[in-house]
Each structure stands twice: as C-alpha cells, then as structure tokens.
Design a protein around this motif. Structure first.
Motif, PDB file in Angstrom:
ATOM      1  N   GLU A 163      -8.608  -6.888   5.292  1.00  0.00           N
ATOM      2  CA  GLU A 163      -9.445  -5.695   5.406  1.00  0.00           C
ATOM      3  C   GLU A 163      -8.556  -4.466   5.582  1.00  0.00           C
ATOM      4  O   GLU A 163      -7.713  -4.424   6.481  1.00  0.00           O
ATOM      5  N   LEU A 164      -8.766  -3.483   4.716  1.00  0.00           N
ATOM      6  CA  LEU A 164      -8.027  -2.225   4.779  1.00  0.00           C
ATOM      7  C   LEU A 164      -9.011  -1.109   5.111  1.00  0.00           C
ATOM      8  O   LEU A 164      -9.805  -0.695   4.265  1.00  0.00           O
ATOM      9  N   ALA A 165      -8.969  -0.624   6.341  1.00  0.00           N
ATOM     10  CA  ALA A 165      -9.853   0.460   6.752  1.00  0.00           C
ATOM     11  C   ALA A 165      -9.260   1.796   6.319  1.00  0.00           C
ATOM     12  O   ALA A 165      -8.044   1.991   6.333  1.00  0.00           O
ATOM     13  N   ASP A 166     -10.136   2.713   5.903  1.00  0.00           N
ATOM     14  CA  ASP A 166      -9.723   4.068   5.490  1.00  0.00           C
ATOM     15  C   ASP A 166      -8.642   4.022   4.405  1.00  0.00           C
ATOM     16  O   ASP A 166      -7.619   4.701   4.507  1.00  0.00           O
ATOM     17  N   PHE A 167      -8.890   3.235   3.383  1.00  0.00           N
ATOM     18  CA  PHE A 167      -7.948   3.163   2.263  1.00  0.00           C
ATOM     19  C   PHE A 167      -8.098   4.419   1.408  1.00  0.00           C
ATOM     20  O   PHE A 167      -9.184   4.727   0.915  1.00  0.00           O
ATOM     21  N   THR A 168      -7.001   5.156   1.249  1.00  0.00           N
ATOM     22  CA  THR A 168      -6.997   6.388   0.457  1.00  0.00           C
ATOM     23  C   THR A 168      -5.914   6.281  -0.596  1.00  0.00           C
ATOM     24  O   THR A 168      -4.735   6.079  -0.276  1.00  0.00           O
ATOM     25  N   GLY A 169      -6.320   6.396  -1.844  1.00  0.00           N
ATOM     26  CA  GLY A 169      -5.366   6.265  -2.940  1.00  0.00           C
ATOM     27  C   GLY A 169      -4.549   7.515  -3.153  1.00  0.00           C
ATOM     28  O   GLY A 169      -4.810   8.564  -2.555  1.00  0.00           O
ATOM     29  N   PRO A 170      -3.520   7.422  -3.994  1.00  0.00           N
ATOM     30  CA  PRO A 170      -2.709   8.603  -4.312  1.00  0.00           C
ATOM     31  C   PRO A 170      -3.548   9.645  -5.044  1.00  0.00           C
ATOM     32  O   PRO A 170      -4.554   9.330  -5.678  1.00  0.00           O
ATOM     33  N   ALA A 171      -3.136  10.898  -4.946  1.00  0.00           N
ATOM     34  CA  ALA A 171      -3.881  11.986  -5.570  1.00  0.00           C
ATOM     35  C   ALA A 171      -3.855  11.855  -7.088  1.00  0.00           C
ATOM     36  O   ALA A 171      -2.812  11.586  -7.689  1.00  0.00           O
ATOM     37  N   VAL A 172      -5.012  12.026  -7.716  1.00  0.00           N
ATOM     38  CA  VAL A 172      -5.153  12.050  -9.167  1.00  0.00           C
ATOM     39  C   VAL A 172      -5.800  13.383  -9.540  1.00  0.00           C
ATOM     40  O   VAL A 172      -6.916  13.669  -9.102  1.00  0.00           O
ATOM     41  N   GLU A 173      -5.071  14.190 -10.309  1.00  0.00           N
ATOM     42  CA  GLU A 173      -5.543  15.518 -10.673  1.00  0.00           C
ATOM     43  C   GLU A 173      -5.910  16.332  -9.443  1.00  0.00           C
ATOM     44  O   GLU A 173      -6.919  17.047  -9.401  1.00  0.00           O
ATOM     45  N   GLY A 174      -5.087  16.201  -8.422  1.00  0.00           N
ATOM     46  CA  GLY A 174      -5.282  16.978  -7.203  1.00  0.00           C
ATOM     47  C   GLY A 174      -6.346  16.456  -6.266  1.00  0.00           C
ATOM     48  O   GLY A 174      -6.615  17.072  -5.229  1.00  0.00           O
ATOM     49  N   ARG A 175      -6.949  15.312  -6.575  1.00  0.00           N
ATOM     50  CA  ARG A 175      -8.003  14.747  -5.723  1.00  0.00           C
ATOM     51  C   ARG A 175      -7.602  13.362  -5.226  1.00  0.00           C
ATOM     52  O   ARG A 175      -6.952  12.610  -5.937  1.00  0.00           O
ATOM     53  N   VAL A 203       0.837  -1.202   0.000  1.00  0.00           N
ATOM     54  CA  VAL A 203       0.000   0.000   0.000  1.00  0.00           C
ATOM     55  C   VAL A 203       0.872   1.251   0.000  1.00  0.00           C
ATOM     56  O   VAL A 203       0.628   2.208  -0.749  1.00  0.00           O
ATOM     57  N   ALA A 204       1.913   1.246   0.824  1.00  0.00           N
ATOM     58  CA  ALA A 204       2.813   2.393   0.902  1.00  0.00           C
ATOM     59  C   ALA A 204       3.562   2.601  -0.416  1.00  0.00           C
ATOM     60  O   ALA A 204       3.753   3.740  -0.856  1.00  0.00           O
ATOM     61  N   GLU A 205       3.966   1.499  -1.050  1.00  0.00           N
ATOM     62  CA  GLU A 205       4.678   1.618  -2.328  1.00  0.00           C
ATOM     63  C   GLU A 205       3.787   2.186  -3.424  1.00  0.00           C
ATOM     64  O   GLU A 205       4.281   2.786  -4.387  1.00  0.00           O
ATOM     65  N   GLN A 206       2.468   2.006  -3.298  1.00  0.00           N
ATOM     66  CA  GLN A 206       1.529   2.589  -4.253  1.00  0.00           C
ATOM     67  C   GLN A 206       1.205   4.044  -3.917  1.00  0.00           C
ATOM     68  O   GLN A 206       0.360   4.655  -4.559  1.00  0.00           O
ATOM     69  N   LYS A 207       1.882   4.565  -2.870  1.00  0.00           N
ATOM     70  CA  LYS A 207       1.648   5.936  -2.385  1.00  0.00           C
ATOM     71  C   LYS A 207       0.202   6.112  -1.924  1.00  0.00           C
ATOM     72  O   LYS A 207      -0.396   7.180  -2.061  1.00  0.00           O
ATOM     73  N   ALA A 208      -0.357   5.037  -1.387  1.00  0.00           N
ATOM     74  CA  ALA A 208      -1.681   5.065  -0.781  1.00  0.00           C
ATOM     75  C   ALA A 208      -1.512   4.939   0.728  1.00  0.00           C
ATOM     76  O   ALA A 208      -0.413   4.703   1.236  1.00  0.00           O
ATOM     77  N   THR A 209      -2.609   5.116   1.448  1.00  0.00           N
ATOM     78  CA  THR A 209      -2.576   4.984   2.901  1.00  0.00           C
ATOM     79  C   THR A 209      -3.782   4.164   3.357  1.00  0.00           C
ATOM     80  O   THR A 209      -4.795   4.076   2.664  1.00  0.00           O
ATOM     81  N   SER A 210      -3.655   3.569   4.536  1.00  0.00           N
ATOM     82  CA  SER A 210      -4.767   2.845   5.160  1.00  0.00           C
ATOM     83  C   SER A 210      -4.384   2.561   6.601  1.00  0.00           C
ATOM     84  O   SER A 210      -3.233   2.732   7.012  1.00  0.00           O
ATOM     85  N   GLU A 211      -5.382   2.124   7.367  1.00  0.00           N
ATOM     86  CA  GLU A 211      -5.067   1.598   8.690  1.00  0.00           C
ATOM     87  C   GLU A 211      -4.300   0.282   8.499  1.00  0.00           C
ATOM     88  O   GLU A 211      -4.247  -0.267   7.400  1.00  0.00           O
TER      89      GLU A 211
END
Length: 259
Positions: free
Chosen positions: A87-99, A53-61
C-alpha cells in the motif's frame, strides 16, 4: 491397591499437562519466530519499493507491505507466496506538462509469487509474480482542474461519469449535463462528453451549436503517472469520490523489489 495407583494417576496427569504446556510454548516460539522473519522480509520489500518510487521521481508515504498467509517460513521453504500486499499512501507521480497527479492510496497486490529458496540464498536469479494488480482513486477536484472551465462539477451516476456546468445562451444561464465516454490508451485516459442536455433552452441548430461548442471545452486527457512494478492502466471507472484506476501486469520480475 487404590493407594498405590493414586500417585501414578497424579504423576500421569502432571506429565500430560507438562507436555501440553511444552507444545504451547513451542508453538508460541515458532509463531513469534515466523512473525519476526515475515516482518523482516516486509521491511526489506518496503525499502526496495520506496527506492523504486524515488527512481521514478514519484513520492509516497513509506510503503506498507504485508506478506499474506501463515506460516511465512513454510512459504519460504516452498518458494511460493500466495499474495504480497503493498500500500502506497499519497502516491504522487512526476510532473507531466507542469501537472502532478495524486492518488490517495495505491493498493498493489502481487499474486502467485515464485521465489526459490536457492535464489534467496544466492541473491541471483529471478523472483516473479504471476500477476500484479493495482487500484487507486484520482479525486474529482484534480479532474476539474484539468478541464479548466469554471463551474464544472463531476460526479458518478448509475455507473457513469457525469459533468454539469452553467452555460449562458440566448441571454439565459442554464445548467447543462452530459455523460462521459472514457477511453484508455496506454497511460492516457481520454474523457469525452456526449448526450448533453440543457433544460429550458429551445432545441434548434443555434442552441445545439452553442452547447456542442461548450462540450468540446469539457473534453480532457488524464495522463496517469508511471506506476511501480510495471503496472499498466487497464480500466477506469467512476466512483463516488473520483475515478478509480485499475492497473495490471503479468510475469513481473520482483527481484528489484527486495525478494
């Protein structure tokens, strides 16, 4: 004669009870050992998934991993695991077009996992999952931000995504509503609205033109962030709280995930 047999009966009963107690203790020890081994493997997989997950520049619990099935050590010996739940809680992907897109809970299931014992011992070779599926919900609040039009609300009705918004036309402000068509192309979900209705306005070319012009502003694209384990978006369905994303992959190499 009866006096000589009573001690034997008591002795036999004590032996039987001792044997049962021994079996219970052995079973308990095996169960504890099995659970300890499974917990170790689950922690190891959790650490590797967190790294991916970290290598994809994403975050999660911290990933919550469960290796289904009992006993675990029997699965290790056979080299086949029925299901591994991640189970990945609060999975947030890397920013795409600032989002950034946040998924409250990304539920991943790896099924029919093959991990030969020799591969686990040597650390070389492949560990594969026959199928991997993942589901997650993107709430409507994030989707209305993508639309960027004031007053828009999204909801599910009869299994369809419905948008409604106030529109001013011919000096009147009325609510318009329409159903969405959802199209998946790779990691992009295209949302287009059609069958738009505006109660209280005359049905003429001018009004239809105004409504159609507004409807075009409601269209948007949702780029789903990269998901772990090569998961690719296959289906999107509206639910009460948001859009449910279903992703899948087959013949996935899980070696990097810690097995």
């Amino acid at each position: 004669m009866s006096e000589t047999y009573r001690p034997r009966r008591r002795w036999g009963r004590r032996l039987f009870i001792s044997f049962v107690v021994l079996l219970i203790l052995v079973a308990a020890a095996l169960a504890v050992g099995d659970r300890v081994a499974a917990s170790y493997a689950e922690r190891r997989i959790s650490d590797r998934v967190a790294q991916e997950v970290a290598e994809q520049k994403a975050t999660s619990e911290k990933p919550d991993v469960t290796i289904e099935g009992f006993p675990f050590l029997t699965q290790v010996a056979r080299g086949v695991y029925h299901e591994i739940k991640i189970e990945l809680a609060d999975f947030t992907g890397p920013a795409v077009e600032g989002r950034t897109i946040r998924i409250k809970l990304l539920d991943i299931r790896a099924n029919d996992v093959t991990a030969p014992l020799d591969t686990l011992r040597s650390g070389s070779g492949k560990v594969t999952a026959g199928t991997v599926t993942g589901t997650g919900l993107i709430d409507y609040a994030q989707l209305t931000e993508l639309i960027g039009q004031p007053g828009v609300t999204l909801a599910e009705k009869d299994g369809k995504l419905v948008a409604s918004a106030p529109v001013t036309a011919l000096g009147q402000t009325v609510d318009v509503s329409g159903n969405a068509e959802l199209t998946v192309k790779g990691d992009v979900v295209q949302v287009r609205f059609s069958d738009v209705k505006a109660a209280g306005l005359p049905d003429n070319a001018l009004v239809r033109g105004l409504i159609n012009s507004y409807v075009q502003k409601l269209a948007f694209q949702l780029t789903v962030p990269p998901l772990p384990l090569d998961l690719q978006v296959k289906k999107v369905e509206p639910q009460a709280d948001g859009l449910e994303i279903t992703a899948a992959a087959s013949n996935v190499d899980l070696s990097s995930a810690g097995l």
